[in-house]
Design a protein around this motif. Sequence first.
Motif, PDB file in Angstrom:
ATOM      1  N   VAL A 586      66.859 -48.178 -22.807  1.00  0.00           N
ATOM      2  CA  VAL A 586      65.960 -47.256 -23.505  1.00  0.00           C
ATOM      3  C   VAL A 586      66.823 -46.331 -24.348  1.00  0.00           C
ATOM      4  N   ILE A 587      66.424 -46.130 -25.577  1.00  0.00           N
ATOM      5  CA  ILE A 587      67.112 -45.158 -26.437  1.00  0.00           C
ATOM      6  C   ILE A 587      66.051 -44.304 -27.107  1.00  0.00           C
ATOM      7  N   GLY A 588      66.199 -42.980 -27.009  1.00  0.00           N
ATOM      8  CA  GLY A 588      65.126 -42.100 -27.452  1.00  0.00           C
ATOM      9  C   GLY A 588      63.899 -42.332 -26.587  1.00  0.00           C
ATOM     10  N   SER A 589      62.787 -42.720 -27.207  1.00  0.00           N
ATOM     11  CA  SER A 589      61.563 -43.041 -26.459  1.00  0.00           C
ATOM     12  C   SER A 589      61.255 -44.530 -26.488  1.00  0.00           C
ATOM     13  N   ASN A 590      62.224 -45.317 -26.920  1.00  0.00           N
ATOM     14  CA  ASN A 590      61.960 -46.735 -27.168  1.00  0.00           C
ATOM     15  C   ASN A 590      62.691 -47.642 -26.184  1.00  0.00           C
TER      16      ASN A 590
END
Length: 968
Positions: A586-590
């Motif tokens: 997961v990176i940020g909200s993705n």
Amino acid sequence: MKYLEWNSLIGEYFFNPSNAGKEVLLYITKKEISELGIKNFGFASEAQSWDDYCKAIKSGFPEIYSKTTFIDKFLVVSNKWKYYEKVVFESNNKYDLKIEGASIYSPNLKVVYPFYLGFLVSLVVPLTDNVNSFRANAFFPPLDSFLVSNKIVTANNKTKSIADIDWVWNNLENWSKALYKTDLGYFTERHLGNPNWLYVGKPYSQCLLSPRNIRDIPNIFWAAGIAPFSIITESHFLRIINLYSESKAGFDNRIKNILKDEDNLLKKVIVDIVKREYENWKGYVIEYDERESNGKPKSGWVYGTLISAFTLNREDEIFTHFYYLHSLNDFPEELNLGGHDIKNLDSSFSSPINIPFNQELNLTDDQNKWRASATKNEITLYSSGSYFGLPSSNFVETDKISRQSTMYLLCAGSKKQVVEEWGSTFAKGDFNPVNYDNIPLGFTLYKFRNPVQSHPTEEILKITTKKKVELRGGIKLGNREYLKNMLPSIYIEGADGTEKIYFEFKNENRVYLLKNLVVPEEFIIPTSVVCNQQFLIKDENGILDNCGLGYQITDIDFNPLDILDENLTKRDRFGEICEGDKIEFVIGSNTHYNNWQRQLACIPDFYSNTYIRAPFKNNLSEYKLERGNLVLQILSSKRNLHYEEFSEILDCIEDNSRLWELSRFQQSPKYIKQTSISLYDYLGFLDYDYSLNKISINRPQFAIIPSKSSLRGILIGARSKSFIDDLQDCCIKYSVNLEIIPQESQLDVCYLPDLIRLIPADCNNSTEAWMKLNTIASIMNIEFRTIEKPYRQPQIMQFGLQDFSETVDGYKQHLLQYKNVEKANYEWARKVFDINALKFVKDDNPIDKTLSLQEYYVQYQYSYILWLDNKSYEVDRNWGKFLFLSEKKKHVIFYNERTKELAVPKYIQLPRLFAESIILLSGQAPYFKNITIDKCELIYQFHQNVPKIFAENLFKKFNQQMEFNNDL
């Protein structure tokens, strides 16, 4: 390595952005230089690294090999610098200039450091490593021994004088202050004024105190019972240094000998350093366990200041005294000093504490490790509370005499005569005694204004006639660089009322400042000030002491393309930082993984089967740049920052809005800020990692939320007012309703941004609706992710976050395998999780090592330890709580199927990926209310718009029994 490579390395060690605005002392040891070489040049050992440095001093620069004396070698590089200094700044650093193949620019900062730095520290190293006492006639023997033993010169070439290179000290000061404007730190040439110390006193002044001595100086103040911001004379400073410096800060014999020697001019250097550290001291005191190689903290206290204050009832002629607790550290919850509950007033002052005047006050709170004491002076000055952002009717203790405002003076009987002698110099009516009831016994109160001259002997009654610029408040982007959204005020110390303050820009344009009618020394920057250009602060009618420093007001308009994914943290299924090149993360909200086809089970909750066509309203609300919207714009401008900066931003905005003071629910700033940063994270605006103390702003992004009618989306990530204004215009063009919805009023104190919700209008179905959002996203550089199989549709990011996340059983296995640690038990910083109160509480009992959860807090840093079967594990604070609850078989989560609300205890946050997945189902922060569970009244947070399938999956992953309660 060549000499210039070592010179650049040493330059970066001392002068770098982390030292911006701070004085730099050239204290360095042989070991530290050797470690720099190992770290940066790859030497295998300290001996190898040190040998290379010495060879560079001896022959690593053109022409120095042929020189026989150290000073002759020194002069070669310093004279070469005289030429290149001019060339470098005339060329404005445009060219990569080299000398014999070695770049004159430092590799990391691309700064050209004065060529003589490597030689200059060679004067200091012999003193830091070998000398036990400092004397003018003992400088050259250790220097020559150092040079000969390291084969820099031969025994026949002794150093007789350093007069020829004396000019470099002033040159270095000018380089750091005039050329680099203190942006890398600043150096001060210290003149000692004695012919015997004319030259050798300068290297001595740099190495009197080691970094460890300076680190431990706050322990001197603690032992002496001196709170921060107290008024202390120089003689008092010298007395406490003599008493406590050896035992509390490790000052060695050479320092003690200097302090005992009345004629030794280096004594003033030591006192100046201690005073400098006192002026920068916020009251935090750490004791270090020196038996540990890295000097681990073994205890920690916060020292606050009891500021004397009073009001005057002029009708009844009554003097009423009280104290404020003042500290730049956030007040803890339930702070109690000496039986007095301390309530927060603003970011640094408590509400008034009704205690009579008592200069012997020394109050403690052993639970929270706080201490506070009053200033002990025979003369106390008071100015209007307006100077401190407090009520103007309150008069508050200060250390500065205003030449324009009405002030008061409270003096002991022993000082009455000298005070009245000073009062006789005032014009008639400008200095008078005040004979009110309740004035402290043995003291006299005087009212005065328009002081004519300083008192000849009393230090506190000295008038500052040298006018000095000070910037107060505002949001800093860098050294002397401030953000336009929250401007600082300009304070002129020593102002007499004749000042006409203006900003002078390079094109000689002037912008005049407005005088504050309440605080006459303060000047207000007009909001129309020119931005993004350097200026000087000047007085049309006089000279300001530090008017040569350039400042800048910066107006950064947000650009979505400025937010780079590379600055965000990649996380695994536990929400922890990924190591290596993991495919799924997961990176940020993705979420990046290959199971997006499984989101089909959620489709009915997000895309209604009975789509209701939404009409276009075209009645867009104004997006106001205030409170949380302003906070988010500032964060978006900074992009990457630390928690301390976030804390300062909230303090600055709170000073103007006063929401904490006016709130019905009085909470400590520390708790409010921790709640706020967590919600900013879970609402998708940023990524906060408390273990690394790192905040990174997310890119603007659209997310679809559940809806049983028309399709709905929300905007998360960075934003600014101009960005939202442009988005509104774009929405009008494509018939999309944009709603600006305030967050829950209960959470006003957290300064959360408004919810931006978008409803595509005039659409026949969900596909047509989300395609409209996709068009706007492309135009505005807003991220909007889709999947292609089994057919093209938006990613349901909330599903990805929850589906990707690990179960509590999986987290336990991860813990047992990788997270076993043995950490010192800092009892002074420890709280224990209470299974009934469902929060961390103070507990001095021995740790239950069969099963317990501990929280530690030291200097803005939290850590969490779970004890399980007599082993300790470092845990994530939120996973740790749910694992603890799972082990205890305690069920605490509830779901209201009628309102689609998920209820979680207030002090038990969901692990970060789960929390974000649930909160983004509505884009609204949870609201709070009291509910009774098992006859216990607890505060719960209610998450809105949560479909049943999300609630069911959540219960399963946490081993929580499904609890339906439609009466919550």
